[in-house]
Design an enzyme around this catalytic site. Structure first.
Site, PDB file in Angstrom:
ATOM      1  N   LYS A   1       0.848  -1.212   0.000  1.00 12.32           N
ATOM      2  CA  LYS A   1       0.000   0.000   0.000  1.00 12.32           C
ATOM      3  C   LYS A   1       0.883   1.262   0.000  1.00 12.32           C
ATOM      4  CE  LYS A   1      -1.932  -1.082   3.973  1.00 12.32           C
ATOM      5  NZ  LYS A   1      -1.284  -2.381   4.280  1.00 12.32           N
TER       6      LYS A   1
ATOM      7  N   ARG B   1     -10.040   0.525   7.631  1.00 14.97           N
ATOM      8  CA  ARG B   1      -9.693  -0.860   7.954  1.00 14.97           C
ATOM      9  C   ARG B   1     -10.805  -1.574   8.686  1.00 14.97           C
ATOM     10  NH1 ARG B   1      -3.409  -1.571   8.983  1.00 14.97           N
ATOM     11  NH2 ARG B   1      -2.872   0.384   8.012  1.00 14.97           N
TER      12      ARG B   1
ATOM     13  N   ARG C   1      11.727  -5.531   5.606  1.00 13.10           N
ATOM     14  CA  ARG C   1      11.559  -4.117   5.238  1.00 13.10           C
ATOM     15  C   ARG C   1      12.488  -3.196   6.037  1.00 13.10           C
ATOM     16  NH1 ARG C   1       5.715  -1.649   5.528  1.00 13.10           N
ATOM     17  NH2 ARG C   1       5.818  -2.585   7.596  1.00 13.10           N
TER      18      ARG C   1
ATOM     19  N   ARG D   1      10.922  -1.030  11.444  1.00 11.65           N
ATOM     20  CA  ARG D   1       9.776  -0.672  12.282  1.00 11.65           C
ATOM     21  C   ARG D   1       9.652  -1.602  13.481  1.00 11.65           C
ATOM     22  NH1 ARG D   1       4.721   0.401   8.359  1.00 11.65           N
ATOM     23  NH2 ARG D   1       3.728  -0.962   9.875  1.00 11.65           N
TER      24      ARG D   1
ATOM     25  N   ARG E   1      -0.680  -8.743  13.498  1.00 12.16           N
ATOM     26  CA  ARG E   1      -1.244  -7.841  12.469  1.00 12.16           C
ATOM     27  C   ARG E   1      -2.042  -8.633  11.436  1.00 12.16           C
ATOM     28  NH1 ARG E   1       4.162  -5.085  10.932  1.00 12.16           N
ATOM     29  NH2 ARG E   1       3.073  -4.038   9.257  1.00 12.16           N
TER      30      ARG E   1
HETATM   31  P1  AP5 Z   1       4.897  -1.542   1.907  1.00  4.49           P
HETATM   32  O1  AP5 Z   1       4.609  -0.751   0.687  1.00  4.49           O
HETATM   33  O2  AP5 Z   1       5.603  -0.863   3.037  1.00  4.49           O
HETATM   34  O3  AP5 Z   1       3.569  -2.288   2.400  1.00  4.49           O
HETATM   35  P2  AP5 Z   1       2.300  -1.762   3.172  1.00  4.49           P
HETATM   36  O4  AP5 Z   1       1.120  -2.461   2.606  1.00  4.49           O
HETATM   37  O5  AP5 Z   1       2.284  -0.273   3.190  1.00  4.49           O
HETATM   38  O6  AP5 Z   1       2.636  -2.365   4.597  1.00  4.49           O
HETATM   39  P3  AP5 Z   1       2.495  -1.770   6.046  1.00  4.49           P
HETATM   40  O7  AP5 Z   1       3.284  -2.710   6.931  1.00  4.49           O
HETATM   41  O8  AP5 Z   1       2.851  -0.345   6.106  1.00  4.49           O
HETATM   42  O9  AP5 Z   1       1.002  -1.993   6.294  1.00  4.49           O
HETATM   43  P4  AP5 Z   1       0.320  -2.045   7.636  1.00  4.49           P
HETATM   44  O10 AP5 Z   1      -1.069  -1.954   7.203  1.00  4.49           O
HETATM   45  O11 AP5 Z   1       0.648  -3.212   8.494  1.00  4.49           O
HETATM   46  O12 AP5 Z   1       0.989  -0.827   8.439  1.00  4.49           O
HETATM   47  P5  AP5 Z   1       0.547   0.675   8.654  1.00  4.49           P
HETATM   48  O13 AP5 Z   1       1.751   1.493   8.804  1.00  4.49           O
HETATM   49  O14 AP5 Z   1      -0.481   1.075   7.681  1.00  4.49           O
HETATM   50  O15 AP5 Z   1       5.748  -2.829   1.449  1.00  4.49           O
HETATM   51  C1  AP5 Z   1       6.198  -3.796   2.393  1.00  4.49           C
HETATM   52  C2  AP5 Z   1       7.542  -4.390   1.902  1.00  4.49           C
HETATM   53  O16 AP5 Z   1       7.316  -5.107   0.694  1.00  4.49           O
HETATM   54  C3  AP5 Z   1       8.611  -3.325   1.567  1.00  4.49           C
HETATM   55  O17 AP5 Z   1       9.868  -3.798   1.960  1.00  4.49           O
HETATM   56  C4  AP5 Z   1       8.533  -3.173   0.031  1.00  4.49           C
HETATM   57  O18 AP5 Z   1       9.773  -2.784  -0.538  1.00  4.49           O
HETATM   58  C5  AP5 Z   1       8.122  -4.595  -0.389  1.00  4.49           C
HETATM   59  N1  AP5 Z   1       7.265  -4.590  -1.599  1.00  4.49           N
HETATM   60  C6  AP5 Z   1       6.212  -3.756  -1.884  1.00  4.49           C
HETATM   61  N2  AP5 Z   1       5.659  -4.075  -3.073  1.00  4.49           N
HETATM   62  C7  AP5 Z   1       6.374  -5.152  -3.540  1.00  4.49           C
HETATM   63  C8  AP5 Z   1       6.280  -5.962  -4.721  1.00  4.49           C
HETATM   64  N3  AP5 Z   1       5.345  -5.740  -5.663  1.00  4.49           N
HETATM   65  N4  AP5 Z   1       7.169  -6.984  -4.857  1.00  4.49           N
HETATM   66  C9  AP5 Z   1       8.121  -7.234  -3.911  1.00  4.49           C
HETATM   67  N5  AP5 Z   1       8.271  -6.496  -2.782  1.00  4.49           N
HETATM   68  C10 AP5 Z   1       7.399  -5.485  -2.595  1.00  4.49           C
HETATM   69  O19 AP5 Z   1      -0.179   0.547  10.073  1.00  4.49           O
HETATM   70  C11 AP5 Z   1       0.577   0.220  11.221  1.00  4.49           C
HETATM   71  C12 AP5 Z   1      -0.334   0.165  12.422  1.00  4.49           C
HETATM   72  O20 AP5 Z   1      -0.984   1.434  12.600  1.00  4.49           O
HETATM   73  C13 AP5 Z   1      -1.468  -0.853  12.375  1.00  4.49           C
HETATM   74  O21 AP5 Z   1      -1.034  -2.146  12.759  1.00  4.49           O
HETATM   75  C14 AP5 Z   1      -2.436  -0.215  13.392  1.00  4.49           C
HETATM   76  O22 AP5 Z   1      -1.992  -0.429  14.708  1.00  4.49           O
HETATM   77  C15 AP5 Z   1      -2.310   1.274  13.093  1.00  4.49           C
HETATM   78  N6  AP5 Z   1      -3.274   1.753  12.066  1.00  4.49           N
HETATM   79  C16 AP5 Z   1      -2.962   2.274  10.846  1.00  4.49           C
HETATM   80  N7  AP5 Z   1      -4.085   2.588  10.178  1.00  4.49           N
HETATM   81  C17 AP5 Z   1      -5.122   2.279  10.992  1.00  4.49           C
HETATM   82  C18 AP5 Z   1      -6.533   2.342  10.840  1.00  4.49           C
HETATM   83  N8  AP5 Z   1      -7.122   2.809   9.723  1.00  4.49           N
HETATM   84  N9  AP5 Z   1      -7.299   1.918  11.873  1.00  4.49           N
HETATM   85  C19 AP5 Z   1      -6.752   1.470  13.026  1.00  4.49           C
HETATM   86  N10 AP5 Z   1      -5.410   1.352  13.217  1.00  4.49           N
HETATM   87  C20 AP5 Z   1      -4.607   1.756  12.204  1.00  4.49           C
END
Ligand code: AP5
Length: 218
Positions: free
Chosen positions: A15, A90, A128, A161, A172
């Site tokens: 994402k 989410r 990552r 992270r 997660r």
């Molecule tokens: P990346 O692009 O970083 O993936 P991502 O989907 O953004 O993953 P996140 O870990 O950021 O998602 P998340 O939902 O767990 O965390 P968030 O910060 O939103 O890619 C991941 C890796 O894969 C990278 O190394 C990249 O290089 C590689 N990659 C990408 N595309 C690729 C491809 N095509 N091929 C190969 N490799 C690839 O949320 C964190 C926390 O915040 C949550 O757990 C929760 O506690 C809280 N939170 C956030 N939003 C909410 C919400 N709306 N409601 C409640 N709590 C929330």
């Protein structure tokens, strides 16, 4: 009508990677709720500490806190012509709130889901590394920087992270299956959800995503 592009996907689906590319191409701000919450978690207040604990445990932060975060951030002038939501909604509650917000802001919601198997996600998350300065995303298995631990773009150190350890990653995934899966069903039934194969190389996913957002060429 200006757009709200919503990126949905399991932890690590890409994402953030795709949202950054979209933001560069179309000039819309990328609103990552994870990044906003990580910043809030740094404050030495009861709210900051609560958010920090919740995130480190791999659980979702409450819908109430998220409602406030989204309302405040999307009311900024840079969101007037459209924005990208990376990590929101989410839960079904969050999805309903977004619908009301889109109506009020007179914006059209575009929903894209990036689909990746859990085995691939586990390696993506534990491998990552992110630039502490510019936010560029790397992966020690698939997209390593030229010099280990250093950002190619600005030479700043790369960080891991605190929720990218195996235990938090498993939590997660559980949270995603419990809270976000019903939201996906809801969007799928509405016929508006576009699903993309997130196991393709980054730029191939991006090409398909842009084609969906731009719609058929006349
Ligand atoms: P990346 O692009 O970083 O993936 P991502 O989907 O953004 O993953 P996140 O870990 O950021 O998602 P998340 O939902 O767990 O965390 P968030 O910060 O939103 O890619 C991941 C890796 O894969 C990278 O190394 C990249 O290089 C590689 N990659 C990408 N595309 C690729 C491809 N095509 N091929 C190969 N490799 C690839 O949320 C964190 C926390 O915040 C949550 O757990 C929760 O506690 C809280 N939170 C956030 N939003 C909410 C919400 N709306 N409601 C409640 N709590 C929330």
């Amino acid at each position: 009508m200006s757009k709200i592009i919503v990126m949905i996907g399991a932890p690590g689906a890409g994402k953030g990677t795709q949202s950054r590319l979209l933001s560069e191409k179309y000039g819309y701000p990328q609103i990552s709720t994870g990044d906003i919450l990580r910043e809030m978690a740094q404050a030495d207040t009861s709210l900051g500490r609560k958010i920090k604990e919740t995130m480190a445990a791999g659980q979702l932060v409450s819908d109430e806190i998220l409602a406030q975060v989204i309302l405040e951030r999307t009311s900024q002038p840079d969101c007037e012509n459209g924005y990208i939501l990376d990590g929101y909604p989410r839960t079904l509650n969050q999805a309903h709130l977004l619908e009301d917000l889109a109506l009020k802001q007179r914006k059209q919601v575009h929903l894209a889901r990036v689909v990746v198997s859990e085995d691939a996600l586990f390696k993506r998350l534990t491998g990552r590394r992110t630039c502490a300065k510019c936010g560029e995303i790397y992966n020690i298995y698939f997209r390593s920087p030229k010099v280990e631990g250093v950002c190619d773009l600005d030479g700043a150190p790369l960080a891991q992270r605190s929720d990218d350890n195996p235990e938090s990653v498993s939590r997660r995934f559980e949270e995603y299956r419990r809270s976000t899966a019903p939201l996906i069903d809801y969007y799928r039934q509405s016929g508006r959800l576009i699903e993309l194969d997130g196991e393709l190389p980054v730029m191939e996913v991006f090409e398909k995503l842009c084609a969906v957002i731009e719609g058929p060429k006349s």
